[in-house]
Design a protein around this motif. Structure first.
Motif, PDB file in Angstrom:
ATOM      1  N   HIS A 418     -10.819  11.044   7.848  1.00 12.40           N
ATOM      2  CA  HIS A 418      -9.845  10.515   8.807  1.00 12.40           C
ATOM      3  C   HIS A 418      -8.972  11.659   9.340  1.00 12.40           C
ATOM      4  O   HIS A 418      -8.816  11.818  10.552  1.00 12.40           O
ATOM      5  CB  HIS A 418      -8.999   9.447   8.090  1.00 12.40           C
ATOM      6  N   GLU A 419      -8.425  12.443   8.425  1.00 10.04           N
ATOM      7  CA  GLU A 419      -7.483  13.487   8.839  1.00 10.04           C
ATOM      8  C   GLU A 419      -8.179  14.699   9.454  1.00 10.04           C
ATOM      9  O   GLU A 419      -7.738  15.232  10.460  1.00 10.04           O
ATOM     10  CB  GLU A 419      -6.633  13.950   7.642  1.00 10.04           C
ATOM     11  N   HIS A 423      -8.614  12.651  13.471  1.00  6.15           N
ATOM     12  CA  HIS A 423      -7.527  12.897  14.428  1.00  6.15           C
ATOM     13  C   HIS A 423      -7.759  14.115  15.301  1.00  6.15           C
ATOM     14  O   HIS A 423      -7.325  14.149  16.451  1.00  6.15           O
ATOM     15  CB  HIS A 423      -6.195  13.051  13.682  1.00  6.15           C
ATOM     16  N   GLU A 449      -4.859   5.611  15.108  1.00  6.38           N
ATOM     17  CA  GLU A 449      -5.225   5.405  13.698  1.00  6.38           C
ATOM     18  C   GLU A 449      -6.610   4.760  13.596  1.00  6.38           C
ATOM     19  O   GLU A 449      -7.400   5.105  12.713  1.00  6.38           O
ATOM     20  CB  GLU A 449      -4.184   4.544  12.986  1.00  6.38           C
ATOM     21  N   HIS A 508      -0.762   1.123  11.001  1.00  7.07           N
ATOM     22  CA  HIS A 508      -1.961   1.302  10.176  1.00  7.07           C
ATOM     23  C   HIS A 508      -2.552  -0.059   9.798  1.00  7.07           C
ATOM     24  O   HIS A 508      -3.765  -0.229   9.728  1.00  7.07           O
ATOM     25  CB  HIS A 508      -1.653   2.101   8.916  1.00  7.07           C
TER      26      HIS A 508
END
Ligand SMILES: [Zn+2]
Length: 639
Positions: A418-419, A423, A449, A508
């Motif tokens: 995800h990170e 992003h 998100e 989120h």
């Protein structure tokens, strides 16, 4: 207390107490003791800077927050003779107040109140006053804030209903007397770091900077940051100097210069985030909430994440979206697994588990971004989770076992994805000038998100993860299934966090609700089943889950890249915001029977400086308070 995790059974206390639906958990920073002295002293000064700014966040969150907290803490520290029943209720409320940094639930954005009578509270305050407490003379004025659910009911209201204004419906202190209509034609010079106030019909920006709003706190922060500089590496010192300059001027150009300096510092073993960062608290998604984190790199876990980061272009080339949205030469995705030493403001006591900054899209595209995964926070979450939690919502014994065995591995892996590759990915249309937030407005955060989550869900079954050595081939299928099952279950279980109303506010949560709702409506991946009066979300087709995630991801990327506000709004209104309150009631009933916590507040490590006769710091000692009240009173100087 510094034994490496895994070398022996970890029998230290994690879950310290339960306060209503909140768990209080101790965070450990193993490895601090082994750091070189220079790094320890550096961390100590940054830790002081983190505490120095904590009250900025309190004030941003609610204009009455600090007066309320002072009153509560004064009563608790001068409580001799206060009737036991009243005292117990004030203590319960104050603990929730500390965990949530004010009277609004962190997840639902809704207000909670004191449940004793106003008379009993006033009596307690008077007794405390006779014991030497400083109680505000106009205590009556604060009463509605402590007791009345109808006064300032929601801290951030992004969807207040037809005809209502998102700023007027939000109780936070980022604006005063301002509505969205006032902003038309107004040129904001300090969008991130100011409070907007309407004075005599005119909009005024109260800038957060030295000499501006929060002057005293900001000067203290700047002092501690300055003291840290001699102990920092050259690139980190440059970033700290840039941060100080931004705190002094408040100018957007200096904020950008700081972001760039911070991103350039890729290899320092210690780092900090300190400033006005995330925009979730603002219904407009513009104003930054103050936060601070101080952390050091966990070298073992970082090696795994680096492999993912090094493969960023490989993933970008295979994103399931149109070629025009693919970035060429993806660079600058830096990733570290870290252990946090302190988190304050918007990041504590309730903590994120992964962070990717800066938020400025232009800087991300030109200079890259830095990602961190909070290893010790993840570990503390996992250690404090009760096994019943997973069993209750799993359709089969198999599913529950898979969750038991793999959920922590799977969630760490997907958080990293995800990170690190989520992003940082994708390209947006030139005409948006690097600012999709401007057009996507209150939908932006939840959409972004979703995009990052979908990247992780889409790629988690990919063989590339085996090739990179991040998972064993033999376990891969189980890990993927455990992740998908956990993700589907969460859409159901997270409803426990919204005990009132039939709408999700937190971004989120909206994102996760939307993804599962969309998959249920548009793929064969997940079935809704009932058994013995209980609802289950059951993953029945792993391939359909991945394929659906890819289809949705392509659309979500298009919406972001084109700034398609109407499509974003429709997506969340259809799948992410509204839920059936009867289903929520069922979930709440199930979790309450098992006494499951809805969210967690962390007690942070404590640092103490050892000084020589001349006042120079010679060593820094770490310890663990194991008690929320002790820590909160230490922070506010009342312990
Ligand atoms: Zn994220």
């Amino acid at each position: 207390m510094s034994a490496p995790v895994g070398s022996q059974p970890d029998t230290r206390p994690y879950l310290l107490e339960r306060v209503d639906e909140a768990a209080v958990v101790q965070l450990y920073a193993d490895g601090f003791d082994a750091l070189p002295q220079r790094d320890k002293i550096l961390i100590y000064h940054l830790y002081q800077a983190a505490i120095a700014g904590r009250d900025i966040y309190y004030d941003q969150r609610y204009v009455h927050n600090l007066a309320m907290r002072d009153t509560l803490e004064e009563i608790l520290t001068h409580a001799d003779g206060v009737p036991e029943e009243t005292l117990a209720e004030i203590r319960r409320y104050t603990k929730l107040f500390w965990i949530n940094s004010g009277p609004y639930n962190n997840l639902t954005a809704r207000k909670f109140v004191l449940k004793c009578t106003p008379e009993a509270f006033t009596q307690a305050a008077r007794i405390a006053e006779r014991n030497g407490a400083r109680i505000p003379r106009d205590l009556e004025r604060l009463q509605p804030h402590f007791f009345d659910l109808a006064v300032d009911p929601i801290v951030t209201s992004k969807t207040p209903g037809a005809g209502k204004d998102i700023l007027e419906a939000s109780a936070n202190n980022l604006y005063a007397g301002v509505s969205m209509a006032d902003l038309e034609g107004f040129d904001e010079r300090y969008p991130l770091n100011s409070r907007l106030v309407k004075e005599d019909g005119r909009l005024v920006e109260e800038v957060y900077r030295v000499g501006g709003r929060y002057d005293t706190y900001i000067r203290a922060i700047v002092g501690h940051l300055g003291a840290a500089i001699p102990f920092a590496t050259a690139p980190m010192a440059a970033a700290l100097r840039a941060l100080i300059r931004f705190y002094e001027t408040g100018e957007t150009a200096d904020r950008a210069a700081y972001d760039i300096a911070w991103v350039r510092d890729r290899d320092s073993p210690v780092d900090t985030i300190n400033g006005f960062v995330e925009v979730y608290m603002d219904a407009r998604g513009m104003k930054g909430a103050w936060e601070a984190l101080v952390y050091y790199v966990n070298p073992e876990k970082t090696a795994g994440i680096r492999k993912l980061a090094d493969a960023a272009q490989w993933f970008e080339d295979r994103m399931p979206w149109a070629d025009e949205y693919k970035k060429q030469g993806v660079r600058g995705v830096s990733a570290n697994a870290i252990d946090v030493v302190i988190e304050t403001g918007d990041s504590g006591p309730v903590t994120p588990v992964g962070i990717n900054l800066p938020n400025d899209q232009t800087i991300r595209e030109l200079h890259g971004s830095k990602s961190v995964s909070l290893s010790n926070a993840n570990q503390a979450y996992d250690k404090s989770t009760l096994p019943e939690f997973r069993r209750e919502f799993a359709w089969s014994a198999d599913e529950a076992e898979r969750a038991e065995k793999w959920s922590s591995v799977a969630s760490e892996l997907t958080t990293d994805m995800h990170e690190v590759i989520g992003h940082g990915s994708g390209r947006i249309a030139e005409r948006l000038q690097g600012n999709p937030q401007g057009v996507l407005k209150e939908q932006y955060s939840a959409l972004e998100e979703s995009r990052a989550d979908l990247v992780a869900l889409y790629f988690v079954p990919d063989r590339k993860l085996v090739e990179l050595g991040l998972v064993d081939e033999a376990d891969h299928a189980d890990i993927v299934r455990a992740e998908y099952e956990g993700y589907a279950r969460n859409a159901l279980v997270q409803l426990r966090r919204v005990r009132e109303g039939s709408q999700i506010e937190e971004d989120h949560m909206r994102n996760r609700q939307m993804i599962v709702g969309w998959l249920m409506a548009n793929s064969r991946a997940i079935e809704r089943r009932r058994r013995d009066g209980k609802t289950y979300y059951v993953v029945v087709d792993v391939d359909a889950f991945q394929e659906g995630a890819g289809r949705l991801l392509a659309d979500v990327q298009r919406i972001k890249a084109e700034g398609d506000y109407e499509a974003a709004k429709a997506l969340f209104e259809t799948y992410g915001v509204h839920f059936d309150p009867a289903l929520r009631d069922e979930v709440v009933e199930r979790v309450d029977r098992l006494q499951m916590p809805s969210y967690t507040g962390f007690v942070q490590p404590r640092l103490r400086a050892v000084r020589d006769a001349g006042g120079e710091i010679t060593d820094v000692q770490i310890s663990y308070p194991l008690d929320l009240q002790t820590q909160m009173l230490e922070y506010s100087g009342r312990a």
